[in-house]
Design a protein around this motif. Structure first.
Motif, PDB file in Angstrom:
ATOM      1  N   TRP A  42       0.850  -1.200   0.000  1.00 17.53           N
ATOM      2  CA  TRP A  42       0.000   0.000   0.000  1.00 17.53           C
ATOM      3  C   TRP A  42       0.883   1.247   0.000  1.00 17.53           C
ATOM      4  CZ3 TRP A  42      -4.174  -0.708   4.411  1.00 17.53           C
ATOM      5  CH2 TRP A  42      -4.841  -1.925   4.225  1.00 17.53           C
ATOM      6  N   VAL A  43       1.886   1.207   0.850  1.00 23.60           N
ATOM      7  CA  VAL A  43       2.757   2.381   0.991  1.00 23.60           C
ATOM      8  C   VAL A  43       3.426   2.714  -0.348  1.00 23.60           C
ATOM      9  CG1 VAL A  43       4.848   3.238   2.149  1.00 23.60           C
ATOM     10  CG2 VAL A  43       3.109   2.005   3.456  1.00 23.60           C
ATOM     11  N   LYS A  44       3.876   1.660  -1.028  1.00 21.80           N
ATOM     12  CA  LYS A  44       4.591   1.875  -2.301  1.00 21.80           C
ATOM     13  C   LYS A  44       3.670   2.389  -3.401  1.00 21.80           C
ATOM     14  CE  LYS A  44       7.795  -1.933  -1.632  1.00 21.80           C
ATOM     15  NZ  LYS A  44       7.777  -3.363  -1.941  1.00 21.80           N
ATOM     16  N   LEU A  45       2.386   2.062  -3.318  1.00 23.34           N
ATOM     17  CA  LEU A  45       1.464   2.399  -4.410  1.00 23.34           C
ATOM     18  C   LEU A  45       0.966   3.841  -4.351  1.00 23.34           C
ATOM     19  CD1 LEU A  45      -0.596  -0.924  -4.212  1.00 23.34           C
ATOM     20  CD2 LEU A  45       0.869  -0.217  -6.113  1.00 23.34           C
ATOM     21  N   GLN A  46       1.242   4.509  -3.237  1.00 25.92           N
ATOM     22  CA  GLN A  46       0.606   5.807  -2.995  1.00 25.92           C
ATOM     23  C   GLN A  46       0.926   6.890  -4.028  1.00 25.92           C
ATOM     24  OE1 GLN A  46       0.015   6.706   1.497  1.00 25.92           O
ATOM     25  NE2 GLN A  46       2.073   5.958   1.254  1.00 25.92           N
ATOM     26  N   ASP A  47       2.117   6.810  -4.641  1.00 32.23           N
ATOM     27  CA  ASP A  47       2.481   7.860  -5.586  1.00 32.23           C
ATOM     28  C   ASP A  47       1.853   7.654  -6.958  1.00 32.23           C
ATOM     29  OD1 ASP A  47       3.968   9.489  -3.943  1.00 32.23           O
ATOM     30  OD2 ASP A  47       5.707   8.148  -4.092  1.00 32.23           O
ATOM     31  N   ASP A  48       1.680   6.409  -7.306  1.00 31.16           N
ATOM     32  CA  ASP A  48       1.231   6.125  -8.674  1.00 31.16           C
ATOM     33  C   ASP A  48      -0.268   5.934  -8.812  1.00 31.16           C
ATOM     34  OD1 ASP A  48       3.827   6.238  -9.508  1.00 31.16           O
ATOM     35  OD2 ASP A  48       4.198   4.126  -9.080  1.00 31.16           O
ATOM     36  N   TYR A  49      -0.956   5.804  -7.692  1.00 32.57           N
ATOM     37  CA  TYR A  49      -2.400   5.557  -7.755  1.00 32.57           C
ATOM     38  C   TYR A  49      -3.128   6.526  -6.830  1.00 32.57           C
ATOM     39  CZ  TYR A  49      -1.070   1.204 -10.032  1.00 32.57           C
ATOM     40  OH  TYR A  49      -0.550   0.282 -10.889  1.00 32.57           O
ATOM     41  N   ASN A  50      -4.417   6.569  -7.068  1.00 31.54           N
ATOM     42  CA  ASN A  50      -5.304   7.332  -6.219  1.00 31.54           C
ATOM     43  C   ASN A  50      -5.786   6.386  -5.122  1.00 31.54           C
ATOM     44  OD1 ASN A  50      -6.666   9.657  -5.790  1.00 31.54           O
ATOM     45  ND2 ASN A  50      -7.909   9.529  -7.639  1.00 31.54           N
ATOM     46  N   CYS A  51      -5.046   6.343  -4.001  1.00 27.26           N
ATOM     47  CA  CYS A  51      -5.318   5.309  -2.991  1.00 27.26           C
ATOM     48  C   CYS A  51      -6.286   5.774  -1.906  1.00 27.26           C
ATOM     49  CB  CYS A  51      -4.017   4.903  -2.300  1.00 27.26           C
ATOM     50  SG  CYS A  51      -2.845   4.098  -3.394  1.00 27.26           S
ATOM     51  N   ILE A  52      -7.115   4.867  -1.448  1.00 24.49           N
ATOM     52  CA  ILE A  52      -7.972   5.101  -0.273  1.00 24.49           C
ATOM     53  C   ILE A  52      -7.840   3.866   0.611  1.00 24.49           C
ATOM     54  CG2 ILE A  52     -10.310   5.578   0.573  1.00 24.49           C
ATOM     55  CD1 ILE A  52     -11.049   6.621  -2.143  1.00 24.49           C
ATOM     56  N   PHE A  53      -7.578   4.086   1.899  1.00 29.33           N
ATOM     57  CA  PHE A  53      -7.389   2.955   2.809  1.00 29.33           C
ATOM     58  C   PHE A  53      -8.291   3.079   4.029  1.00 29.33           C
ATOM     59  CE2 PHE A  53      -3.058   3.492   0.843  1.00 29.33           C
ATOM     60  CZ  PHE A  53      -3.132   2.356   0.043  1.00 29.33           C
ATOM     61  N   ALA A  54      -8.589   1.932   4.638  1.00 32.26           N
ATOM     62  CA  ALA A  54      -9.463   1.959   5.816  1.00 32.26           C
ATOM     63  C   ALA A  54      -9.067   0.915   6.849  1.00 32.26           C
ATOM     64  CB  ALA A  54     -10.908   1.708   5.378  1.00 32.26           C
ATOM     65  N   VAL A  55      -9.410   1.228   8.101  1.00 32.34           N
ATOM     66  CA  VAL A  55      -9.370   0.222   9.166  1.00 32.34           C
ATOM     67  C   VAL A  55     -10.771  -0.385   9.197  1.00 32.34           C
ATOM     68  CG1 VAL A  55      -9.199  -0.105  11.661  1.00 32.34           C
ATOM     69  CG2 VAL A  55      -7.600   1.444  10.506  1.00 32.34           C
ATOM     70  N   ALA A  56     -10.863  -1.669   8.876  1.00 30.21           N
ATOM     71  CA  ALA A  56     -12.178  -2.309   8.678  1.00 30.21           C
ATOM     72  C   ALA A  56     -12.739  -2.797  10.011  1.00 30.21           C
ATOM     73  CB  ALA A  56     -12.049  -3.448   7.675  1.00 30.21           C
ATOM     74  N   ASP A  57     -13.194  -1.843  10.832  1.00 31.39           N
ATOM     75  CA  ASP A  57     -13.660  -2.221  12.174  1.00 31.39           C
ATOM     76  C   ASP A  57     -15.046  -2.865  12.154  1.00 31.39           C
ATOM     77  OD1 ASP A  57     -14.788   0.236  11.485  1.00 31.39           O
ATOM     78  OD2 ASP A  57     -14.645   1.066  13.510  1.00 31.39           O
ATOM     79  N   LEU A  58     -15.864  -2.564  11.129  1.00 31.38           N
ATOM     80  CA  LEU A  58     -17.179  -3.236  11.075  1.00 31.38           C
ATOM     81  C   LEU A  58     -16.987  -4.738  10.858  1.00 31.38           C
ATOM     82  CD1 LEU A  58     -19.211  -0.749   8.812  1.00 31.38           C
ATOM     83  CD2 LEU A  58     -19.429  -1.051  11.281  1.00 31.38           C
ATOM     84  N   HIS A  59     -15.982  -5.077  10.077  1.00 39.30           N
ATOM     85  CA  HIS A  59     -15.727  -6.495   9.814  1.00 39.30           C
ATOM     86  C   HIS A  59     -15.318  -7.255  11.079  1.00 39.30           C
ATOM     87  CE1 HIS A  59     -15.469  -5.393   5.517  1.00 39.30           C
ATOM     88  NE2 HIS A  59     -15.747  -6.644   5.308  1.00 39.30           N
ATOM     89  N   ALA A  60     -14.694  -6.534  12.000  1.00 40.96           N
ATOM     90  CA  ALA A  60     -14.052  -7.226  13.133  1.00 40.96           C
ATOM     91  C   ALA A  60     -15.042  -7.818  14.136  1.00 40.96           C
ATOM     92  CB  ALA A  60     -13.101  -6.267  13.848  1.00 40.96           C
ATOM     93  N   ILE A  61     -16.314  -7.341  14.128  1.00 45.94           N
ATOM     94  CA  ILE A  61     -17.227  -7.871  15.163  1.00 45.94           C
ATOM     95  C   ILE A  61     -17.927  -9.171  14.743  1.00 45.94           C
ATOM     96  CG2 ILE A  61     -17.563  -5.638  16.311  1.00 45.94           C
ATOM     97  CD1 ILE A  61     -20.436  -5.656  14.997  1.00 45.94           C
ATOM     98  N   THR A  62     -17.481  -9.763  13.643  1.00 52.84           N
ATOM     99  CA  THR A  62     -18.001 -11.101  13.322  1.00 52.84           C
ATOM    100  C   THR A  62     -17.484 -12.111  14.349  1.00 52.84           C
ATOM    101  OG1 THR A  62     -16.169 -11.428  11.804  1.00 52.84           O
ATOM    102  CG2 THR A  62     -18.246 -10.693  10.847  1.00 52.84           C
TER     103      THR A  62
END
Ligand code: TYM
Length: 341
Positions: A39-59
């Protein structure tokens, strides 16, 4: 040009990347090599959006106090790994209500049979037989919503997420087939090296934070002594030659880790360790990992103390994410026939 908040207009031509990670306690070397580092490496060449997926964690059941801390820790750790919020909006999933809303909609375009075939569902329902909840079952529709809301072209993940990603593509395709083009069909972005880091104790299984044997995984925040100990205990084979080969899962995995961290090829590593034993090799892999993680750990310790800074960043990320994702949600709802307010 790019000094401030990511601006939708000037980044329009770059391909869009979306990815996320669950804040489930330990973020492992597998997560780091298989996903975060890319993810870190891709930041310059792409339009990146990242998230902490906390909704997923309560499964799986979460202790409220620990969960809250884990969400903040995950956010701070990703900043420490090099996610740059000036380039890449980075938010906490539960702050952006469109995710849960589109997930519900997509659930109605996802078949029971498709969800039943997900290997992660099968594994987790065996592991948590006392809590096989509907969220665990429909988890891939939420993941599809995460991706489709941002019209992502590419999704950088480790190999274990490939099946979920294929389902996201199928859901998008089905929806588009019914209503006309609504969602971009996302492609996986799975790197050749390091997309499947294996357990140090049973190298036929992936390295997973849910492994009860703590020696099976290395956490990004493990201290140097612990990291060295875990590598020294890593399972190998009886050949005592550092080379990639069949039946050498443990050594193959250690070579993969060494190669990911140092940038050396497997052949270069074999030449470097010719005539040396596994003890020396394991020591060297441990040291390389300690050095790779040291600056990340230092930055994490700074970020986690600075709650105001974290809050400023995740609020800014959520605002951006809501703006973009609301457009997609509205578009999908309009096509279905909802009366938009
Ligand atoms: P999660 O939180 O389990 O893992 C985060 C990322 O780390 C990768 N990974 C690995 N890569 C190599 N070797 C390993 N041993 C290893 N273990 C984990 C995962 O493939 C992943 O890329 N469902 C996702 C989170 C998610 C998501 C999304 C991802 C939610 N919404 C939308 C992409 C797009 C998950 O549980 O990943």
């Amino acid at each position: 040009m790019t000094e401030n908040m990511p601006q939708e207009t000037k980044q329009e031509k770059k391909k869009v990347i979306f990815s996320a990670i669950q804040p489930s306690g330990t973020i492992t070397l597998g997560n780091y090599i298989g996903a975060l580092r890319n993810w870190v490496k891709l930041q310059d060449d792409y339009n990146c959006i990242f998230a902490v997926a906390d909704l997923h964690a309560i499964t799986v059941r979460q202790d409220p106090k620990i969960f809250k801390q884990n969400i903040l820790n995950a956010y701070a750790l990703l900043l420490a790994c090099g996610i740059d919020t000036e380039k890449s909006p980075f938010f906490i999933q539960s702050h952006v209500h469109t995710h849960a809303e589109l997930a519900w909609i997509l659930n109605c375009y996802t078949q029971f049979g498709e969800l039943s075939r997900m290997t992660q569902f099968k594994d987790k329902s065996q592991k948590h037989a006392d809590n096989v909840n509907a969220g665990l079952f429909t988890y891939p529709s939420l993941m599809a919503a995460d991706i489709l809301l941002y019209q992502a072209d590419l999704v950088p993940v480790g190999a274990d997420q490939k099946q979920h990603l294929e389902l996201a593509r199928n859901i998008a395709d089905r929806f588009n087939g019914i209503y006309g083009k609504t969602f971009t069909i996302p492609d996986g972005y799975i790197s050749k090296v390091g997309s499947r880091i294996m357990s140090l104790q049973d190298p036929t299984k992936k390295m997973s934070k849910s492994d009860e044997n703590v020696n099976a995984w290395v956490a990004v925040l493990d201290n140097p002594d612990t990291i060295m100990k875990k590598f020294k205990r890593a399972v190998t084979d009886s050949e005592a030659v550092v080379r990639v080969g069949e039946g050498k899962d443990g050594i193959n995995n250690l070579i993969g880790i060494m190669s990911s961290v140092t940038g050396k090829t497997a052949d270069e590593i074999t030449v470097e360790f010719e005539g040396k034993g596994y003890g020396d090799f394991k020591q060297a892999v441990g040291e390389a990992v300690v050095e790779e993680l040291r600056p990340i750990q230092e930055r994490f310790n700074d970020y986690i103390k600075n709650k105001d800074y974290l809050e400023e960043q995740y609020r800014k990320g959520a605002e951006f994410a809501l703006r973009i994702s609301q457009r997609t949600l509205d578009k999908a709802m309009k096509k279905i026939g909802y009366v938009l307010k």
